[in-house]
Each structure stands twice: as structure tokens, then as C-alpha cells.
Enzyme design. Structure first.
Site, PDB file in Angstrom:
ATOM      1  N   SER B 124       0.805  -1.222   0.000  1.00 34.76           N
ATOM      2  CA  SER B 124       0.000   0.000   0.000  1.00 34.76           C
ATOM      3  C   SER B 124       0.836   1.268   0.000  1.00 34.76           C
ATOM      4  O   SER B 124       1.976   1.294   0.482  1.00 34.76           O
ATOM      5  CB  SER B 124      -0.877  -0.010   1.255  1.00 34.76           C
ATOM      6  OG  SER B 124      -1.466   1.237   1.472  1.00 34.76           O
ATOM      7  N   TYR B 148      -0.189  -0.490   9.984  1.00 35.36           N
ATOM      8  CA  TYR B 148      -0.552  -1.201   8.747  1.00 35.36           C
ATOM      9  C   TYR B 148       0.594  -1.088   7.733  1.00 35.36           C
ATOM     10  O   TYR B 148       1.055  -2.089   7.187  1.00 35.36           O
ATOM     11  CB  TYR B 148      -1.841  -0.593   8.188  1.00 35.36           C
ATOM     12  CG  TYR B 148      -2.271  -1.124   6.850  1.00 35.36           C
ATOM     13  CD1 TYR B 148      -2.925  -2.349   6.749  1.00 35.36           C
ATOM     14  CD2 TYR B 148      -2.054  -0.397   5.683  1.00 35.36           C
ATOM     15  CE1 TYR B 148      -3.338  -2.827   5.510  1.00 35.36           C
ATOM     16  CE2 TYR B 148      -2.462  -0.862   4.445  1.00 35.36           C
ATOM     17  CZ  TYR B 148      -3.106  -2.082   4.366  1.00 35.36           C
ATOM     18  OH  TYR B 148      -3.515  -2.560   3.150  1.00 35.36           O
ATOM     19  N   LYS B 152       3.040  -4.057   6.242  1.00 40.56           N
ATOM     20  CA  LYS B 152       3.157  -4.295   4.795  1.00 40.56           C
ATOM     21  C   LYS B 152       4.621  -4.164   4.353  1.00 40.56           C
ATOM     22  O   LYS B 152       5.109  -4.962   3.552  1.00 40.56           O
ATOM     23  CB  LYS B 152       2.280  -3.302   4.026  1.00 40.56           C
ATOM     24  CG  LYS B 152       0.783  -3.589   4.123  1.00 40.56           C
ATOM     25  CD  LYS B 152       0.422  -4.889   3.404  1.00 40.56           C
ATOM     26  CE  LYS B 152      -1.067  -5.163   3.386  1.00 40.56           C
ATOM     27  NZ  LYS B 152      -1.379  -6.489   2.785  1.00 40.56           N
TER      28      LYS B 152
END
Lengths: 320, 320
Positions: B124, B148, B152
């Protein structure tokens, strides 16, 4: 102040212990307690007024560090690691020691709400790799081409996230190639960088496996130790949005290293270096970045060696 | 060809399933088997000649994916993830789903010697953060400012290392903000980016919480799905020294988005957007990078939307 050190029996760990004891204080607070952790028991220094505990333990064993963390050290130096050649040879071992143990250490701090504990970890220039620009800086992506660098880069991210969340106060230093290491040549691809100086200075032969044009990004052991001390003293927030940075090493070619050797110990020392190309080592070393803009760490007060002559002179005076 | 998809019941997963079935082949090979994995059972498509299995399982449960990996899928799409707000609210959950499950998937491939299996993971734009340059590219460091993005980024490193070691054939795509998502507004900070278009087009009111000058880096769902398909078809080695890259989104300001809305649905649609500043959302969104040089992914054949009008027109024709 209570300071805990993992990897305390190692080369950097031992020098750090000596430096901390010589200073007697860190960030203005008297050092009253040291917990020295390693696979083998670290030598126990005898210093008045400092309680020293030497623990032989396996940091990959679950909960191994719990008793240490229960004592709520103000500073933790996390230097324990499996070196790059070993991490490359054994992925599971590298992941367990270099990554999982760091994660468990972070979790241990979180569980005990050690949000103010300053965790200083050593990362490495080996975390860089791939298609790099000529001059790298702290905004250059880490695309490691070895498992050791991968594991260190993952730890950097995790330490940054735990620090951002206020679970610990982390600081990660990316170390340049350390020159001159004491001891004997070893299996590390970087071994020659110390060997081509250390052995001739001791009257012994050494082999240089790379072209003399090869550049390296280097720092003396003394400056690395100074940086580790300083890393525990800077304000965490001052490091910025990411809690890892590259130390201000210096860029030096092998020929410049040998020229400094000549200045320090004459032609006969340089003549002890035999040039014997090793394509395997060349392939690894030629992928190492050698030029960095380290403005950020300099601004934070980290200092490097002035030039390579200073490095070699310091080694000679230390070895006497 | 056997393709397994985690997160198959999700928005992207469902669109990917439909696209794969519509194509009937991947990389020139007929798709004969699909394994659709999610927490809840994905809807089972009924297509002649394709064996479809829908598994409801918790990928954080040890060994959960073993039966799937035992069947040696040629391609694995790993889309399952805890979204950014949930990963921020619950560090353990985010680490378990976003990181540990990916690591277990990699280990499962390694244990079964699935070195040829193409593992496609979605990363992302949220992995970027901190003090970024105005225009980012694939050599910009990932300094995520949320858990997050941290998780990732760690997965990217691990997938790259496993691929470099020949244990799996990984490919990671960093997705831009996906616009226009179907459905209803949700708690995500990016929710408004779809909402300010989707709701007015449906005759409903929407709130824009950020200044109209705010820029976003966006991609339509259709182009993201095309990219996921393409990611399984490119040669792994062609991706270069690091197996993750940013997809070619387009940079668009909120005012440009609203202008495109006006062109497509008139002044009355734009009038349904109420501008109501939300400092919390502004603070998050203003930290998102909006300008990228995506030459690398374009060279590899990934394509983006031509302009925002194309995105909105496609949404309107799909919604009919």
C-alpha cells in the site's frame, strides 16, 4: 542508571562496556548497574559502585530476557546478532536471532510499559542494496540483497512502529563497515578490509581480494562506540519520523587505505599485501554502497573519523 | 492452472475472481482450479470447466493454509489483510494477520519447495511516510507512520528475501488509493475519496472533510485488478533487485475530482457535497504522498487510468 546490553561479550559489546564504565555516567546520570547478556558469559568487570551482572542466555528462547526486563533498565543496547554470512547460510537461525528476538524484546518492553526505556539497536549498511543511487542518504529505500540486511531492515520498521506508538523509545544506528577490527581474518566478506591493514602492521602477510579502486564506507571501532553512547543520549523525537539513521562513516578506496598504511608503517608493510582477486568476494563487496550523505546524523551530533590516517593511527596507538 | 486467493470474499478479491473467470486463462494457461479463501465463505461462482473451492478459515491459525499449499497452486494471490484503522487500533491483530500470516504462507511455500509458485501480495501507499520528497519513486525509503504500513513494509522485505533465495516467486504491488469503491462510507480516512463521488452520483449527500487542494494518488478498481492479473504474468526477475513496486496511479486534487463529477453529473451532483473540515482526517490524509514517478511499473507493462474522467465514467457505466 541501569543499562542492559545484549551481545555484551562481542567485539562492540566489550568496547561499549569499557567505555560506559570509563565514563561512569550516561546522559548525566551515574551508571549504577550493568546487565551484560550474551550466549557465553561476558567477562565481569570489577568497578566500584557499579553492580554488574553477567548472564549467559539464549535470547531466542521464549522469555529469556524477562528477568532483565522485570528490572526495568533505563537503557537497552541490543547488539546481539547472527552475522551476515551465518544469516545467509541458515535462514531460520538468522530470523530467530536477528528478527524474532528483537520482536520479543520489543514485546517485553510493551508488556512492562517500558515506554521510556531507550532501546539502541545496531543495524547495518548491509540493509541497503539493489539499484542504488551513487550517493545514498536516509531517504534511500532499503532493498537488501542478503537475509541479514532483510532482518535488520524489518527490525528497523518494528522499532520505529513501537516507538511511534509510545511503547518504547527506540533508536537504530546503521553501522558502516568497521575498520580496523582486531583479531584474525574470518569468513565475512568484509574481513579483508581490516586484514589488509592489521596483518601487515603485525608483520604478517594479507590478501586483498578486490581491486584497489573498490570504495568502502568505513568507521573506526572508537567512533562506533561513541555513536552508541550518543544514541542513548539524544532525544528520541529529535531523530524524526523514522527511528533509524546511517552513521557518518567516511568513503575510502582500498588504494587510499594502503596509502595510509604506507604513511604509517612504510613500504615494507604495504609489500605484505598480496593482490589476489576473489570473484566471489568481489561480487559481494562491489554491491556495497560506499557514498552517503549523512547530514542527518551529523546534525544530531554523531561524529565520524576525520580521515583514514586517523583510523590507522588510532589502531596503532591502541595496539601498543 | 490452480490459483489460490486469500481475502477472496473482499472487494478486490471478488473482482479478481470475476476477472480471472472471464479471462479463462492466466499467462497463457487455462485456469482449471480456484481456491477462494476468506474468514467467511466467498460466494461460489459456477463456471464450467473450473473447479472452485471456497474455504472459510482463519489464516492466523497455525497450519490453516497447509491443505491449500499441499495442492501446490501455481499462483497465490495474498489479499487478506486487516485494514489500516483496525491495525492501528489493535497492534496484535495487525501483526497476526498482516505480518505473521504472510510469513507462515512464505514458510509453507518454502517447506513444500514451491519455488515456482507466483505469490502476488498487495502492499500500500500507506507504507510511505515521514519526511518525503515531493515526488516519490521506487527508491524512496518506506518510513511508515502507521502500523498497517509497517506490517506491509516488513512483508515486502520478507517476500523479497524469500524470492531472492529462490524459495518462492514473489511480487508485491503497492496500491494507490482505490477510487471509486462501491458500498457505503466507512471508518477509513480515505473513505471520503470515494464517498464524495459515489453518494452524489446516487443522489445522496456526502461530506468532504479535507481542503479541495488536497491531492491524492488514485487508481480505479478495474486498473488495480488488471495490475493484479499482470503481476502474475510478468517474469519475476524482470522486477529487478526488489520485488515490490508502486503501481502507476494518477495524481488528482479533490477539486479536480469534483470537476469531473460536474462534467459527468452536473452542478446538482456537486452541490450534494458539503465541505466540512475534519482536522483528524486532514491530519492523516495530508501525510499521504500524492506524486510518484512510476516509470518502473510502466516499463513492466502495468497501466493506470488515463485521467479522472475515465475513472468516473467507468464507475457510472459499471453501476448501471
Amino acid at each position: 542508571m541501569h543499562i542492559a546490553i545484549t551481545g555484551a561479550a562481542g567485539f562492540l559489546g566489550q568496547r561499549l562496556v569499557n567505555q560506559l564504565l570509563a565514563r561512569g555516567q550516561l546522559d548525566g546520570e551515574a551508571i549504577t548497574r550493568l546487565t551484560l547478556i550474551d550466549q557465553v558469559e561476558a567477562p565481569k568487570p570489577d568497578v566500584k559502585g557499579v553492580e554488574v551482572e553477567c548472564l549467559a542466555l539464549d535470547i531466542t528462547s521464549p522469555g529469556a530476557l524477562d528477568p532483565v526486563l522485570d528490572e526495568r533498565p533505563a537503557v537497552i543496547y541490543h547488539l546481539a546478532a547472527v552475522v551476515s554470512s551465518a544469516a545467509e547460510a541458515d535462514l531460520d537461525l538468522g530470523m530467530a536471532v536477528n528478527f524474532d528476538a528483537t520482536r520479543e524484546l520489543l514485546e517485553g518492553c510493551r508488556q512492562r510499559e517500558l515506554s521510556g526505556t531507550r532501546l539502541v539497536m545496531a543495524s547495518s549498511v548491509a540493509a541497503y542494496g539493489g539499484d542504488m543511487p551513487v550517493v545514498l542518504d536516509d531517504m534511500t529505500a532499503l532493498h537488501p540483497q542478503n537475509s541479514y540486511g532483510t532482518q535488520k531492515a524489518m527490525c528497523e520498521l518494528l522499532i520505529n512502529d513501537y516507538s511511534r506508538r509510545g511503547l518504547v523509545d527506540g533508536r537504530v544506528l546503521r553501522l558502516p563497515t568497521i575498520v580496523i577490527r582486531p583479531g584474525r581474518p574470518n569468513a565475512a566478506a568484509s574481513s579483508f578490509a581490516s586484514s589488509i591493514l592489521r596483518e601487515p602492521l603485525a608483520g604478517e602477510q594479507a590478501i586483498c581480494p578486490v581491486p584497489v579502486e573498490q570504495e568502502l564506507f568505513v568507521m573506526s571501532p572508537a567512533k562506533v562506540i561513541d555513536a552508541l553512547v550518543h544514541a542513548a543520549e539524544v532525544l528520541g523525537e529529535s531523530i524524526g519520523a523514522f527511528r533509524a539513521l546511517m552513521l557518518p562513516g567516511i568513503t575510502v578506496s582500498v588504494s587510499e587505505m594502503l596509502e595510509a598504511l604506507r604513511e604509517a608503517a612504510g613500504d615494507e608493510a604495504v609489500a605484505r599485501v598480496r593482490h589476489e582477486a576473489d570473484p566471489r568476494i568481489q561480487a559481494i563487496v562491489s554491491g556495497w554502497p560506499a557514498r552517503f550523505d549523512t547530514e542527518k546524523s551529523r546534525e544530531l551530533g554523531f561524529t565520524g573519523d576525520r580521515d583514514f590516517k586517523e583510523i590507522i593511527d588510532a589502531y596503532i596507538s591502541e595496539s601498543r
